[in-house]
Design an enzyme around this catalytic site. Structure first.
Site, PDB file in Angstrom:
ATOM      1  N   LYS A  50      30.282 -19.440 -39.308  1.00  0.00           N
ATOM      2  CA  LYS A  50      29.238 -20.431 -39.565  1.00  0.00           C
ATOM      3  C   LYS A  50      29.536 -21.177 -40.869  1.00  0.00           C
ATOM      4  O   LYS A  50      29.370 -22.397 -40.948  1.00  0.00           O
ATOM      5  CB  LYS A  50      27.868 -19.748 -39.636  1.00  0.00           C
ATOM      6  CG  LYS A  50      27.416 -19.242 -38.273  1.00  0.00           C
ATOM      7  CD  LYS A  50      26.249 -18.262 -38.344  1.00  0.00           C
ATOM      8  CE  LYS A  50      26.004 -17.668 -36.958  1.00  0.00           C
ATOM      9  NZ  LYS A  50      24.993 -16.603 -36.948  1.00  0.00           N
ATOM     10  N   GLN A  94      20.626 -13.382 -40.378  1.00  0.00           N
ATOM     11  CA  GLN A  94      21.632 -12.825 -39.470  1.00  0.00           C
ATOM     12  C   GLN A  94      21.172 -11.460 -38.972  1.00  0.00           C
ATOM     13  O   GLN A  94      20.823 -10.590 -39.757  1.00  0.00           O
ATOM     14  CB  GLN A  94      22.969 -12.715 -40.227  1.00  0.00           C
ATOM     15  CG  GLN A  94      24.132 -12.232 -39.393  1.00  0.00           C
ATOM     16  CD  GLN A  94      24.524 -13.219 -38.289  1.00  0.00           C
ATOM     17  OE1 GLN A  94      24.593 -14.425 -38.503  1.00  0.00           O
ATOM     18  NE2 GLN A  94      24.751 -12.706 -37.089  1.00  0.00           N
ATOM     19  N   ASP A 117      17.494 -21.276 -35.990  1.00  0.00           N
ATOM     20  CA  ASP A 117      17.861 -20.321 -34.933  1.00  0.00           C
ATOM     21  C   ASP A 117      16.831 -20.326 -33.794  1.00  0.00           C
ATOM     22  O   ASP A 117      17.041 -19.700 -32.761  1.00  0.00           O
ATOM     23  CB  ASP A 117      17.925 -18.904 -35.531  1.00  0.00           C
ATOM     24  CG  ASP A 117      19.336 -18.341 -35.496  1.00  0.00           C
ATOM     25  OD1 ASP A 117      20.185 -18.934 -34.801  1.00  0.00           O
ATOM     26  OD2 ASP A 117      19.572 -17.312 -36.154  1.00  0.00           O
TER      27      ASP A 117
END
Ligand code: NAP
Length: 278
Positions: A50, A94, A117
């Site tokens: 990322k 994460q 997300d």
């Protein structure tokens, strides 16, 4: 035909680079904050990818590495700080995070306008009622792939295998919003083979190596493999028996090089969208 997710993702990233340049000209520097708790090796690889993608596009990237013993309260304070920072447009927590932490509470705390997300219930709800919001990156990548390859979704029988909150459910919702007739299978589904055999579009997202076999696939079906599993030889393998299905499917995604790269491209897409809306 094999869908080349790697090439498509590269094409999308190069278009997005132009969007970042325009934003920067207007004085907006898109920025993603990533929180990682503990030292999960797989997460480190994902976060590195990322960060590389952000770099390539000119998106700023700030990593918050937290000790695995961080308390829930400290995690929430950090999220609040990032919510309040004007230079940060997207926040990503994460997963997985250690068991003593409540990941749902953490996702709920991320400002839905920075929730790149798409895991905040506001964005989940927006997807459910067909309103514009942040859609999680893997489902968005699957739909983008179908669209870019001009694969019809409307009126098609789509079967999704898996009902997780991060893949199966949102991908089903996306397909429904695109007017497919959607069936969702899970571990309690009976006669899964007969159900999958009816599908014009199959999305496999269950995390079981080569679960979808040739005898489950209708001639000419579109087969999207979300699964990422480690084979006995250490190589990555999907949820679909690619070798034996390739000639039967009209379109099929490989693993690696299919859905995976699209996920990262869609994250970049979402960060830029957040920066534009800021
Ligand atoms: P997950 O949370 O473990 O969910 C798996 C789902 O599959 C569950 O709904 C489960 O049913 C269902 N399932 C399990 N065994 C089954 C069986 N034998 N028959 C039918 N359904 C079954 O997994 P996930 O997070 O959704 O991830 C799925 C896969 O996608 C994994 O391989 C993961 O690594 C991969 N993934 C890839 C990307 C990417 O970027 N390409 C992103 C995310 C995930 P129940 O609900 O009944 O338990």
């Amino acid at each position: 035909m094999v869908i080349d997710g790697k090439a498509l993702a590269a094409e999308i990233r190069s278009k997005l680079k132009g969007d970042v340049e325009t934003l920067r000209k207007n004085g907006i520097i898109p920025k993603l904050a990533v929180i990682m708790v503990g030292d999960n090796k797989a997460s480190q690889v994902y976060v590195r990818n990322k960060s590389k993608a952000c770099n390539e596009l000119g998106i700023e990237f700030e990593e918050f590495l937290k000790d695995e013993n961080i308390s829930q309260e400290e995690l929430i304070i950090l999220i609040d700080e990032l919510n309040n920072r004007n230079d940060i447009h997207g926040i990503l927590l994460q997963s997985p995070i250690p068991d003593h932490l409540d990941i749902r509470e953490a996702f709920n705390r991320i400002d839905y306008k920075k929730d790149v997300d798409g895991f905040n219930p506001i964005n989940v709800g927006k997807l459910a009622i067909g309103e514009d919001g942040f859609v999680s990156c893997t489902p968005l990548g699957v739909i983008k792939m179908l669209e870019e390859y001009n694969i019809d979704i409307e009126g098609k029988n789509a079967v999704v295998i898996g009902r997780s909150n991060i893949v199966g459910k949102p991908v089903s919702q996306c397909l429904l919003n695109k007017n497919a007739t959607v069936t969702v299978c899970h571990s309690k589904t009976r006669n899964i083979k007969d159900i999958v055999k009816q599908a014009d579009i199959v999305v496999a997202a269950l995390g079981k190596p080569k679960f979808v076999t040739e005898d489950m696939i209708k001639d000419g079906a579109v087969v999207i493999d979300v699964g990422i599993n480690r084979g006995e030889d250490g190589k990555l393998v999907g949820d679909v028996d690619f070798e034996n299905i390739e000639s039967k499917a009209s379109y099929i995604t490989p693993v690696p090089g299919g859905v995976g790269p699209m996920t990262v491209a869609m994250l970049m897409n979402n960060v830029i969208k957040a920066a534009k809306q800021f």
